[in-house]
Scaffold this motif. Structure first.
Motif, PDB file in Angstrom:
ATOM      1  N   THR A  73       5.538  -0.166   7.441  1.00  0.00           N
ATOM      2  CA  THR A  73       4.425   1.752   7.666  1.00  0.00           C
ATOM      3  C   THR A  73       5.963   2.217   8.083  1.00  0.00           C
ATOM      4  OG1 THR A  73       3.680  -0.307   9.847  1.00  0.00           O
ATOM      5  CG2 THR A  73       3.415   1.689  10.338  1.00  0.00           C
ATOM      6  N   ARG A  74       7.062   1.714   8.022  1.00  0.00           N
ATOM      7  CA  ARG A  74       8.305   2.827   8.462  1.00  0.00           C
ATOM      8  C   ARG A  74       8.399   3.911   7.385  1.00  0.00           C
ATOM      9  NH1 ARG A  74      12.001  -0.353   9.453  1.00  0.00           N
ATOM     10  NH2 ARG A  74      13.196  -0.765   7.150  1.00  0.00           N
ATOM     11  N   ILE A  80       5.407   9.728   3.872  1.00  0.00           N
ATOM     12  CA  ILE A  80       4.150  10.628   4.089  1.00  0.00           C
ATOM     13  C   ILE A  80       4.875  12.280   4.918  1.00  0.00           C
ATOM     14  CG2 ILE A  80       2.029  11.111   5.562  1.00  0.00           C
ATOM     15  CD1 ILE A  80       1.298   8.352   5.193  1.00  0.00           C
ATOM     16  N   GLY A  81       5.683  11.537   5.828  1.00  0.00           N
ATOM     17  CA  GLY A  81       6.471  12.800   6.080  1.00  0.00           C
ATOM     18  C   GLY A  81       6.689  13.744   5.600  1.00  0.00           C
ATOM     19  N   SER A 144      -6.251  14.144  13.077  1.00  0.00           N
ATOM     20  CA  SER A 144      -5.506  15.206  14.062  1.00  0.00           C
ATOM     21  C   SER A 144      -4.782  15.613  12.785  1.00  0.00           C
ATOM     22  CB  SER A 144      -4.893  13.930  14.923  1.00  0.00           C
ATOM     23  OG  SER A 144      -4.171  13.298  14.374  1.00  0.00           O
ATOM     24  N   GLY A 145      -4.333  15.139  11.441  1.00  0.00           N
ATOM     25  CA  GLY A 145      -3.026  16.068  11.366  1.00  0.00           C
ATOM     26  C   GLY A 145      -1.857  15.272  11.402  1.00  0.00           C
ATOM     27  N   HIS A 146      -1.750  14.406  11.820  1.00  0.00           N
ATOM     28  CA  HIS A 146      -0.193  14.194  12.572  1.00  0.00           C
ATOM     29  C   HIS A 146       0.138  12.578  12.428  1.00  0.00           C
ATOM     30  CE1 HIS A 146      -0.089  17.761  15.168  1.00  0.00           C
ATOM     31  NE2 HIS A 146      -0.777  17.125  15.926  1.00  0.00           N
ATOM     32  N   LEU A 147      -0.483  12.257  10.673  1.00  0.00           N
ATOM     33  CA  LEU A 147      -0.477  10.593  10.461  1.00  0.00           C
ATOM     34  C   LEU A 147       1.214  10.676  10.471  1.00  0.00           C
ATOM     35  CD1 LEU A 147      -1.773   8.460   8.878  1.00  0.00           C
ATOM     36  CD2 LEU A 147      -1.539   9.552   6.660  1.00  0.00           C
ATOM     37  N   ALA A 148       2.064  11.480   9.829  1.00  0.00           N
ATOM     38  CA  ALA A 148       3.191  10.472   9.956  1.00  0.00           C
ATOM     39  C   ALA A 148       3.981  10.195  11.343  1.00  0.00           C
ATOM     40  CB  ALA A 148       4.147  11.831   8.964  1.00  0.00           C
ATOM     41  N   ASP A 149       4.037  11.012  12.073  1.00  0.00           N
ATOM     42  CA  ASP A 149       3.602  11.098  14.322  1.00  0.00           C
ATOM     43  C   ASP A 149       3.447   9.005  14.588  1.00  0.00           C
ATOM     44  OD1 ASP A 149       5.704  12.949  13.558  1.00  0.00           O
ATOM     45  OD2 ASP A 149       3.878  14.490  14.391  1.00  0.00           O
ATOM     46  N   LEU A 154       4.110   3.219  15.257  1.00  0.00           N
ATOM     47  CA  LEU A 154       3.147   2.407  14.869  1.00  0.00           C
ATOM     48  C   LEU A 154       4.564   1.435  14.865  1.00  0.00           C
ATOM     49  CD1 LEU A 154      -0.512   2.624  12.995  1.00  0.00           C
ATOM     50  CD2 LEU A 154       0.271   1.647  14.670  1.00  0.00           C
ATOM     51  N   THR A 155       5.289   1.845  13.511  1.00  0.00           N
ATOM     52  CA  THR A 155       6.800   1.228  13.331  1.00  0.00           C
ATOM     53  C   THR A 155       7.795   0.404  14.607  1.00  0.00           C
ATOM     54  OG1 THR A 155       6.373   2.580  10.771  1.00  0.00           O
ATOM     55  CG2 THR A 155       8.839   1.674  12.205  1.00  0.00           C
ATOM     56  N   GLU A 156       7.320   1.317  15.761  1.00  0.00           N
ATOM     57  CA  GLU A 156       8.101   1.078  16.469  1.00  0.00           C
ATOM     58  C   GLU A 156       7.315  -0.085  17.486  1.00  0.00           C
ATOM     59  OE1 GLU A 156      11.067   0.388  18.772  1.00  0.00           O
ATOM     60  OE2 GLU A 156      11.468   1.245  17.500  1.00  0.00           O
ATOM     61  N   PHE A 157       6.586   0.085  17.660  1.00  0.00           N
ATOM     62  CA  PHE A 157       5.357  -0.631  17.769  1.00  0.00           C
ATOM     63  C   PHE A 157       5.763  -2.335  17.647  1.00  0.00           C
ATOM     64  CE2 PHE A 157       1.657  -3.301  19.123  1.00  0.00           C
ATOM     65  CZ  PHE A 157       1.360  -3.179  20.258  1.00  0.00           C
ATOM     66  N   VAL A 158       5.634  -1.997  16.046  1.00  0.00           N
ATOM     67  CA  VAL A 158       5.439  -3.401  15.214  1.00  0.00           C
ATOM     68  C   VAL A 158       6.601  -3.793  15.451  1.00  0.00           C
ATOM     69  CG1 VAL A 158       5.214  -4.505  12.771  1.00  0.00           C
ATOM     70  CG2 VAL A 158       3.608  -3.167  14.005  1.00  0.00           C
ATOM     71  N   ALA A 159       7.736  -3.497  14.867  1.00  0.00           N
ATOM     72  CA  ALA A 159       9.312  -3.627  14.743  1.00  0.00           C
ATOM     73  C   ALA A 159       9.165  -4.348  16.161  1.00  0.00           C
ATOM     74  CB  ALA A 159      10.308  -2.756  15.050  1.00  0.00           C
TER      75      ALA A 159
END
Length: 407
Positions: A73-74, A80-81, A144-149, A154-159
């Motif tokens: 995810t990271r 994508i960013g 919303s067009g903010h997929l990278a954010d 999600l990266t922080e949550f899963v980690a």
């Protein structure tokens, strides 16, 4: 997902066969090529050889871990960013993780996107790898067009979930090993050592202390009833698991654990932290509140809390405020309810939920640290006390025999 059996040749011209899991035949052929093989035949496999969908991948035999999901995810968030196309980013990350199960999953996701599916719908093909809140966040990020954010959140949550789980596992590893080894040693002493010592005492005709007689009785009980009790315990465990297979019984047991000491505080704190963290991520990703509550409920470990959260989602759909709906659920702490009320009033619900989730996680970490810190000395004291009693039970008759001999 479908299981395909393939026949292929390697670079040396040797004929090989095996199975892979993919969404379609084209995806299966691509997976075979990624293994460095040239597919000559790919067909659907049915029957008992088929693998379960999404959870495990044939060819590796391992499940997708939270650590590999967080790493993937990271990397997706970074690529994508950087304005790399979604399908290309997913394919590249899949190649980066080709030695782990998630690599094959991402390759299949990339193939699905290439076929015209959205990123979120491609993830839905692997529901056991990508949880509901994960897929809901991705869908909102695409809209919303903010997929990278969204991927960054999600990266922080899963980690954070992975770090918390690993910390507890490592902290409990030593006490668990200590308890198992000590229990085995005590059992061996009762079965093989104590009977021989008893023979010596009986042959001398000495009067045995109460502690020694209790040890002899325990040793005889273990030798006579040890195996039947072990079988009975196994049967009880099987019966309990079958009892829990009934959803109504599982709900009752979940409610019991939520409301009964001594684990009540820990269970409530854990579920509240998971729910608040997931809900914050989803609301931040512009997911509708009702859908966000349902997706966040799917992350909570306790099914009673999950059921009450689903009722709260229905109440919000009917027009009730989020604060009142969560209060009526009677499973969330007052601090979380106060933060939700403040966030609704100020229009900054996501920010408030993130702060509440952080506070709940910190309290949970402190609680877990305290519990873990108490487990090790408790195991040492209990096992040490048992061994001390056994030693005293054996030494006391020996001392008495020596005193009689001295007389």
């Amino acid at each position: 997902m479908t299981v395909y059996r393939y026949q292929a040749v390697d670079a040396a011209g040797r004929s090989l066969q095996g199975v892979v899991e993919a969404g379609n035949e084209a995806g299966a052929r691509g997976l075979v090529r990624d293994l460095g093989l040239l597919p000559t035949s790919v067909r659907v496999q049915s029957g008992p050889g088929a693998a379960p969908t999404g959870l495990r991948l044939t060819g590796w035999g391992k499940s997708v871990t939270s650590r590999s999901l967080a790493a993937a995810t990271r990397q997706l968030s970074t690529m994508i960013g950087s304005d790399i196309r979604i399908d290309e980013a997913v394919r590249i990350v899949g190649h980066e993780h080709e030695s782990s199960p998630i690599g094959a999953v991402l390759k299949d996701v990339a193939a699905s996107i290439t076929e015209g599916r959205s990123f979120a719908s491609a993830l839905e093909r692997h529901p056991r790898v990508f949880p509901e809140f994960y897929r809901a966040s991705i869908a909102a990020g695409e809209q919303s067009g903010h997929l990278a954010d969204v991927l960054a959140h999600l990266t922080e949550f899963v980690a954070s979930k992975e770090r918390a789980s690993r910390k507890v596992q490592l902290a409990l590893l030593y006490p668990a090993l200590l308890a198992v080894v000590s229990a085995m040693m005590i059992t061996l002493l009762l079965v093989y050592v104590v009977p021989d010592i008893v023979k010596v005492f009986v042959s001398r005709g000495a009067a045995l202390p109460l502690l020694t007689r209790a040890l002899i009785a325990l040793s005889g009980g273990v030798q006579t009833f040890g195996l039947p009790l072990l079988i009975l315990a196994g049967a009880a465990g099987i019966f309990f698991n079958r009892w829990l297979a009934d959803p109504a019984n599982a709900l009752k047991f979940a409610r019991f654990r939520l409301n009964t000491p001594p684990m009540r505080g820990f269970v409530r704190q854990l579920n509240a932290a998971r729910f608040a963290g997931s809900l914050a991520t989803l609301v931040r990703s512009d997911v509708p509140v009702v859908d966000a509550i349902r997706a966040a409920a799917a992350v909570t470990p306790n099914i009673y809390v999950r059921e009450r959260a689903m009722v709260a989602a229905q109440r919000v759909r009917e027009g009730t405020s989020l604060r009142r709906a969560l209060s009526e659920a009677e499973v969330f702490p007052r601090m979380l309810l106060a933060v939700v009320a403040s966030g609704e009033h100020s229009g900054r619900l996501a920010t408030g939920l993130e702060r509440a989730a952080l506070d709940l996680e910190q309290d949970l970490e402190a609680l877990v640290s305290a519990m873990v810190a108490l487990v090790e000395p408790a195991v040492l004291l209990v096992m040490g006390g048992i061994v001390l009693l056994m030693v005293l039970a054996i030494l006391m008759p020996i001392v008495n025999l020596n005193n009689l001999a001295g007389l």
